[in-house]
Design a protein around this motif. Sequence first.
Motif, PDB file in Angstrom:
ATOM      1  N   SER A   1       0.862  -1.166   0.000  1.00 49.25           N
ATOM      2  CA  SER A   1       0.000   0.000   0.000  1.00 49.25           C
ATOM      3  C   SER A   1       0.911   1.233   0.000  1.00 49.25           C
ATOM      4  O   SER A   1       1.944   1.241  -0.660  1.00 49.25           O
ATOM      5  CB  SER A   1      -0.945  -0.032   1.194  1.00 49.25           C
ATOM      6  OG  SER A   1      -1.802   1.081   1.166  1.00 49.25           O
TER       7      SER A   1
ATOM      8  N   ASP B   1      -2.392   6.381   1.682  1.00 49.12           N
ATOM      9  CA  ASP B   1      -3.765   5.884   1.747  1.00 49.12           C
ATOM     10  C   ASP B   1      -4.574   6.532   2.864  1.00 49.12           C
ATOM     11  O   ASP B   1      -5.798   6.377   2.909  1.00 49.12           O
ATOM     12  CB  ASP B   1      -3.808   4.351   1.846  1.00 49.12           C
ATOM     13  CG  ASP B   1      -3.199   3.791   3.135  1.00 49.12           C
ATOM     14  OD1 ASP B   1      -2.781   4.574   3.998  1.00 49.12           O
ATOM     15  OD2 ASP B   1      -3.128   2.546   3.243  1.00 49.12           O
TER      16      ASP B   1
ATOM     17  N   ALA C   1      -5.665   3.244  -1.088  1.00 44.42           N
ATOM     18  CA  ALA C   1      -6.737   3.112  -0.107  1.00 44.42           C
ATOM     19  C   ALA C   1      -7.572   1.868  -0.402  1.00 44.42           C
ATOM     20  O   ALA C   1      -8.001   1.155   0.512  1.00 44.42           O
ATOM     21  CB  ALA C   1      -7.611   4.352  -0.113  1.00 44.42           C
ATOM     22  N   ALA C   2      -7.800   1.588  -1.676  1.00 40.68           N
ATOM     23  CA  ALA C   2      -8.530   0.377  -2.051  1.00 40.68           C
ATOM     24  C   ALA C   2      -7.783  -0.869  -1.603  1.00 40.68           C
ATOM     25  O   ALA C   2      -8.382  -1.816  -1.076  1.00 40.68           O
ATOM     26  CB  ALA C   2      -8.756   0.349  -3.566  1.00 40.68           C
TER      27      ALA C   2
ATOM     28  N   ARG D   1      -5.749  -1.145   0.880  1.00 40.57           N
ATOM     29  CA  ARG D   1      -5.869  -1.271   2.345  1.00 40.57           C
ATOM     30  C   ARG D   1      -7.183  -1.955   2.700  1.00 40.57           C
ATOM     31  O   ARG D   1      -7.231  -2.836   3.570  1.00 40.57           O
ATOM     32  CB  ARG D   1      -5.791   0.114   3.011  1.00 40.57           C
ATOM     33  CG  ARG D   1      -6.009   0.063   4.524  1.00 40.57           C
ATOM     34  CD  ARG D   1      -4.909  -0.745   5.195  1.00 40.57           C
ATOM     35  NE  ARG D   1      -5.113  -0.888   6.633  1.00 40.57           N
ATOM     36  CZ  ARG D   1      -5.418  -2.036   7.234  1.00 40.57           C
ATOM     37  NH1 ARG D   1      -5.608  -3.136   6.528  1.00 40.57           N
ATOM     38  NH2 ARG D   1      -5.546  -2.090   8.539  1.00 40.57           N
ATOM     39  N   SER D   2      -8.252  -1.575   2.018  1.00 36.82           N
ATOM     40  CA  SER D   2      -9.549  -2.191   2.277  1.00 36.82           C
ATOM     41  C   SER D   2      -9.553  -3.668   1.887  1.00 36.82           C
ATOM     42  O   SER D   2     -10.049  -4.523   2.639  1.00 36.82           O
ATOM     43  CB  SER D   2     -10.644  -1.442   1.512  1.00 36.82           C
ATOM     44  OG  SER D   2     -11.908  -2.026   1.732  1.00 36.82           O
TER      45      SER D   2
ATOM     46  N   ARG E   1      -7.948  -6.007   4.530  1.00 37.50           N
ATOM     47  CA  ARG E   1      -8.812  -6.396   5.643  1.00 37.50           C
ATOM     48  C   ARG E   1      -9.778  -7.508   5.230  1.00 37.50           C
ATOM     49  O   ARG E   1      -9.958  -8.503   5.948  1.00 37.50           O
ATOM     50  CB  ARG E   1      -9.611  -5.188   6.138  1.00 37.50           C
ATOM     51  CG  ARG E   1      -8.792  -4.124   6.866  1.00 37.50           C
ATOM     52  CD  ARG E   1      -9.742  -3.092   7.482  1.00 37.50           C
ATOM     53  NE  ARG E   1      -9.036  -2.121   8.276  1.00 37.50           N
ATOM     54  CZ  ARG E   1      -8.702  -0.900   7.850  1.00 37.50           C
ATOM     55  NH1 ARG E   1      -8.994  -0.541   6.607  1.00 37.50           N
ATOM     56  NH2 ARG E   1      -8.071  -0.060   8.643  1.00 37.50           N
ATOM     57  N   SER E   2     -10.415  -7.326   4.081  1.00 40.43           N
ATOM     58  CA  SER E   2     -11.409  -8.307   3.641  1.00 40.43           C
ATOM     59  C   SER E   2     -10.770  -9.656   3.334  1.00 40.43           C
ATOM     60  O   SER E   2     -11.311 -10.715   3.703  1.00 40.43           O
ATOM     61  CB  SER E   2     -12.148  -7.788   2.401  1.00 40.43           C
ATOM     62  OG  SER E   2     -12.893  -6.623   2.714  1.00 40.43           O
TER      63      SER E   2
ATOM     64  N   GLU F   1      -1.836  -3.098   8.795  1.00 45.18           N
ATOM     65  CA  GLU F   1      -1.010  -2.306   7.895  1.00 45.18           C
ATOM     66  C   GLU F   1       0.138  -1.723   8.703  1.00 45.18           C
ATOM     67  O   GLU F   1      -0.089  -1.088   9.737  1.00 45.18           O
ATOM     68  CB  GLU F   1      -1.825  -1.189   7.252  1.00 45.18           C
ATOM     69  CG  GLU F   1      -1.045  -0.371   6.243  1.00 45.18           C
ATOM     70  CD  GLU F   1      -1.926   0.611   5.485  1.00 45.18           C
ATOM     71  OE1 GLU F   1      -1.732   0.769   4.272  1.00 45.18           O
ATOM     72  OE2 GLU F   1      -2.810   1.232   6.121  1.00 45.18           O
TER      73      GLU F   1
END
Length: 249
Positions: free
Chosen positions: A136, A140, A155-156, A158-159, A162-163, A239
Amino acid sequence: MGQLDGKTALVTGATAGIGLATARRLAAEGATVFVTGRRKDVLDAAVAQIGPNAVGVQADVADLDALDRVFDAVRERGQGLDVLFANAGGGEFAALEDITWEHYATTFNTNVGGTIFTVQKALPLLNRGASVIVTSSNIDVKGSPSFSVYAATKAALRSFTRSWAAELVGRGIRVNAIAPGPIGTPGLRGLAADEAGADALLDGLASGVPMARLGEPDEIADAVLFLAGKGSSFVTGSEIYVDGGASQI
């Protein structure tokens, strides 16, 4: 004894900068390291630097057929994959009024699409206990004039980290992100139009870091090694900011 003896790793975007430094570090710790790059001559030079534990596969992560070739090579070795460092990516400056569809699509296809499908295509090969690490950026969580599309891709990621961590935890696979700040790499210098501009850019970026300097690629490699190894066995969905405090203080 290296920390990764007997392990198999893949580093995308490994011909320079953070990717090359990390591939060298993982190989030095005993891993067999598959590395990718878009240009064969540059890839061959990187493999020579990394040493006998390196296997080069020419590929652009935005090309799904090329990604298939990468994972075919890993599959042929027959050891699965223990460490995936989805690092390939890039970006260019563009103020809001100058953003074109091509700029948007190229940046998202490489940084986001390339990472999604790198991780997806790795799934059948990931061994239990494998570590997936996504590059990343500390951008972000910050606003950056003329770098908004690049920042949005990070930023995407980073998301997604998590998922994916939530999705893969049942397989014992950890997913984390590494968030570099400004690092002294050829790619960073390449954002400027000329050498004078590059010097000014790097000086300006360093002045915004509490530690008053740019980071080194090897410092990112150290953090990736931590996430790849047993020392981070209870870390997932996280992160790690390696940015001299630029996003934190």
